[in-house]
Write a protein that holds these residues in place. Structure first.
Motif, mmCIF file in Angstrom:
data_model
loop_
_atom_site.group_PDB
_atom_site.id
_atom_site.type_symbol
_atom_site.label_atom_id
_atom_site.label_comp_id
_atom_site.label_asym_id
_atom_site.label_seq_id
_atom_site.Cartn_x
_atom_site.Cartn_y
_atom_site.Cartn_z
ATOM 1 N N GLU A 1 -0.896 8.541 21.829
ATOM 2 C CA GLU A 1 -1.507 9.599 21.672
ATOM 3 C C GLU A 1 -2.022 10.126 22.809
ATOM 4 N N TYR B 1 8.126 14.978 20.687
ATOM 5 C CA TYR B 1 7.046 15.084 19.867
ATOM 6 C C TYR B 1 6.029 14.472 20.501
ATOM 7 N N SER C 1 1.594 14.105 20.038
ATOM 8 C CA SER C 1 0.183 14.017 19.347
ATOM 9 C C SER C 1 -0.919 14.226 20.083
ATOM 10 N N LYS D 1 1.556 18.140 17.507
ATOM 11 C CA LYS D 1 0.232 17.867 16.355
ATOM 12 C C LYS D 1 -0.962 18.026 17.293
ATOM 13 N N TYR D 2 -1.760 18.745 17.095
ATOM 14 C CA TYR D 2 -2.997 18.985 18.016
ATOM 15 C C TYR D 2 -4.238 18.892 17.006
ATOM 16 N N SER D 3 -5.203 17.959 17.428
ATOM 17 C CA SER D 3 -6.139 17.789 16.788
ATOM 18 C C SER D 3 -7.334 17.934 17.499
ATOM 19 N N PRO E 1 -4.920 11.680 13.421
ATOM 20 C CA PRO E 1 -4.494 10.383 13.732
ATOM 21 C C PRO E 1 -5.304 9.416 13.205
#
Lengths: 257, 480
Positions: free
Chosen positions: B205, B232, B234, B265-267, B460
């Motif tokens: 991550e 990929y 995150s 995937k962007y948090s 995540p």
């Protein structure tokens, strides 16, 4: 166990309970019956400590403690349980999480050791079986999308898990088909013990076909107007409430169960 | 206790990250002109192309007007009262390793719960630390380089990877996109840069932790993530700031590029200082976030927004390539006097493109929460689909929730679904919990967490728990 003396309570400044007296001893099952609007649900809400129900006079002692001074969650931790007339949904909060949180709150207060995850799951599965709910229900949100009968059974599941000392059931039988009614009654009967008491609030006699009460009280206009044994329920079923509403009977204050 | 009392008490909670780090800073004088921009660029030893890009942006920004369409109210910002660059003195000679980082800075991050020593960090998470205008350190750089992943500060990337910067910076959010993004282009200070090579699944991550510390400074960070074909990544960002009575501006730009078959995937867990109960102080969070999806690519935005006095933010996806997928999962909390106007734009250009929007707005106290979203099906978006669900939860009776969904469909085969609900944490729900022995504060946090569940499960794993806790702390006192 529970001693209610001269209880007066208002809702929105309107007096609903007008000097109510009941005494419930350990192991007893009391049924409180009465016509709509007589104050049955107000009684259960006052006992459980709901907002907007104000007591203006009288005392309620639960195992010697002044119940009315306790916050609702404190009453629950002391062992007072209310099964709701209309159980609400809490979307996204799983039944499992809810039961676990609740049980931990109670056990912490009661200085009991907390259950391990495995013990908890075992207990939950066992109790699910008793109320005929599939264990899948444990993963679903609290009452989320449940049918009326499932909601009531879920309430009984909570009661079985928490093992309260005083169980108040507020019209738990309303809206239930005969099968669900039997399941609810089985749940109650499974919990009956010499040190646990029940107050069943009901409009109809039919729940009492399955749960034999020790005492039946008739609540009319905020007072107990008549008390008796289980035969009184049958009499009410036959004659209705009108013969008691005329005020010909003894006032409530003179009656003690 | 009446319901409103209960709720009022719960809302007046503290802000854990509100402390100030006492450290010698080098801060520009407030004010903005070409000179300031030249000075920022010089500080960073930028190549000429970067300076020209900034100056071009500044000229365009001067001609633009502050947008006023958002459902938020705040006094006019004096852009000349803001300092545009601030960095710890000790960062003058960029530290090469953690041993060289000022211990005071390390303590700051430790206090925030982000240990920087690689052995102490969350397993498998690389962190870039941005303190006011500069990146302090990026962990696990070498390990990531083994698989070809570039993870560094944007300033470093401008010097080390100018070809990627030239190609992609400003390619998703153009210089003149909007008022705040143009300002960011002119004065951006630092941020993170990520490049994932073709076919590589990023082995850990990645995350960036943004901290505003200095008074009267604006933070204009900029992040650029490029996921090459079939890769990929995150990525997670977190943000906090000290509690101050003055408002501070945070104007970030984030650009994501997902090339063919790539997934990003962007948090975000945004916890800028929200201001006090009466709305004094707090961060103005005016952010432009956008990603572009090429064929078969996927971009997923997940955000948990609990902080900031004002949030103005619409992480969006341009679904350029056929079969590309865009997702937006959001939890936004507005309590006290917080105002949030947030949502997303899903621009469907390619065929069979799909997008999902799940927005959960929670309003408490005098908070105002607005969902604003656009779903645009272009004429070429044959067979495109969107599903939108907007839920609002109200706590108490002084807060507000608004929903402004915009739907444009120019293709008859496109399918757009929109569902919306508004509910209240009801007295009945609270009472049920209390009757089962659960105290009201815990009950509210449980009910709110349940409400947000469908979004939290997109975060995540390590951060889902954090987000739940953050929400719990933020709601502390909303019900007492």
């Amino acid at each position: 166990m529970l001693k209610i003396a001269n209880l007066r309570a208002t809702v929105d400044d309107k007096e609903i309970l007008k000097g109510l007296n009941i005494e419930v001893k350990p192991g007893e099952v009391h049924a409180i019956m009465g016509p709509n609007g007589s104050g049955k649900s107000t009684l259960s809400n006052v006992l459980a400590g709901r907002d907007n129900y104000h007591t203006t006079d009288g005392t309620v002692l639960f195992e010697g403690k002044d119940l009315l001074t306790l916050a609702p969650e404190e009453r629950a931790r002391e062992g007072v349980f209310l099964a709701f007339q209309y159980p609400v949904e809490i979307p996204g909060v799983s039944n499992l999480e809810f039961l676990k949180t609740s049980l931990e709150c109670l056990h912490t207060h009661q200085n009991k050791p907390l259950l391990s995850a495995v013990e908890f799951m075992k207990l939950a599965r066992e109790k699910c079986k008793l109320v005929d709910l599939d264990t899948d229900f444990l993963k679903r949100g609290v009452n989320e999308g449940f049918s009326g009968g499932e909601k009531k059974r879920n309430d009984i599941l909570q009661m079985l898990m928490l093992e309260p000392t005083l169980c108040l059931l507020d019209e738990t039988d309303s809206g239930l088909d005969i099968d669900a009614l039997k399941v609810v009654a089985d749940g109650i009967n499974a919990l009956r013990s010499p040190d646990r008491s029940f107050v069943l609030i009901t409009h109809y006699q039919r729940l009492l076909d399955y749960v034999q009460p020790d005492f039946v009280h008739v609540l009319v206009d905020g007072q107990i107007v008549k008390s008796g044994g289980s035969e009184l329920a049958l009499e009410l079923e036959e004659k209705g409430y009108s013969w008691l509403e005329s005020g010909t009977e003894q006032p409530a204050n003179s009656l003690k169960a | 206790m009446s319901e409103s009392n209960v709720i009022d008490e719960h809302i007046n909670s503290g802000y854990d990250a509100g402390f100030i780090t006492d450290i010698e800073m080098q801060t520009f004088d407030p004010g903005l002109d070409e000179n300031v921009i030249r000075k920022i660029s010089a500080k960073k030893n930028e190549p000429e192309f970067m300076l020209q890009w900034r100056l071009d942006a500044y000229q365009q920004w001067l001609k633009m007007e502050r947008p006023d369409w958002a459902h938020v109210k705040y006094p006019e910002i004096d852009f000349n009262s803001i300092a545009y660059y601030s960095s710890p003195k000790s960062q003058e000679d960029a530290p090469k390793s953690l041993d060289e980082v000022d211990p005071e800075l390390l303590r700051t991050y430790e206090k925030l719960g982000i240990p920087l020593h690689e052995q102490a960090t969350l397993a498998g998470v690389a962190v870039d630390m941005v303190f006011d205008s500069v990146s302090i350190i990026t962990t696990f750089k070498e390990k990531l380089a083994e698989s070809g992943v570039i993870f560094c500060s944007l300033s470093e990337a401008v010097i080390e990877h100018p070809e990627l910067i030239k190609k992609y910076l400003g390619s998703v959010v153009p210089i003149n996109d909007n008022f705040y993004s143009a300002l960011n282009c002119a004065v951006f200070s630092d941020g993170s840069f990520v490049y994932i090579p073709k076919g590589v699944k990023c082995p850990m991550e990645l995350s960036t932790y943004f901290r505003i510390n200095e008074m009267n400074t604006g933070q204009f960070e900029r992040t650029l993530i490029i996921a090459d074909e079939g890769s990929y990544v995150s990525y997670l960002e977190g943000c906090t700031a000290p509690s101050r009575d003055e408002n501070q501006l945070h104007g970030a730009v984030v650009e994501l590029v997902a090339l063919k078959g790539a997934q990003i995937k962007y948090s975000t867990v945004q916890n800028w200082y929200p201001g006090d109960v009466n709305g004094k102080g707090g961060i103005y969070n005016f952010v432009t976030k956008r990603g572009v999806c090429h064929t078969d690519a996927k971009i997923s935005w997940t955000q948990v927004e609990t902080g900031s006095a004002i949030t103005w933010k619409y992480p969006s996806v341009i679904l350029l390539g056929d079969n590309s997928v865009g997702e937006f999962y959001s939890v936004a909390l507005a309590r006290n006097a917080q105002q949030a106007d947030t949502g997303t734009k899903m621009i469907h250009l390619g065929r069979n493109t799909r997008s999902t929007i799940i927005s959960k707005g929670i309003s408490a106290g005098k908070g105002s929460n607005t969902y604003r979203g656009l779903v645009n099906m272009s004429p070429k978006a044959e067979g495109a689909r969107n599903f939108t669900q907007c839920d609002s939860l109200l706590i108490g009776d002084q807060c507000a929730a608004h929903t402004f969904p915009y739907i444009v469909s120019k293709n008859p085969s496109a399918i757009v679904e929109h569902e919306a609900t508004t509910s209240k944490v009801s007295e009945d729900q609270l009472f049920l919990c209390q009757q089962r022995g659960i105290d009201p504060e815990k009950a509210v946090s449980m009910i709110v967490n349940g409400f947000c569940k469908s979004v939290f499960k997109e975060l995540p794993m390590e951060f889902a728990v954090e987000a739940g806790k953050l929400l719990e702390v933020s709601l502390e006192g909303s019900v007492g």
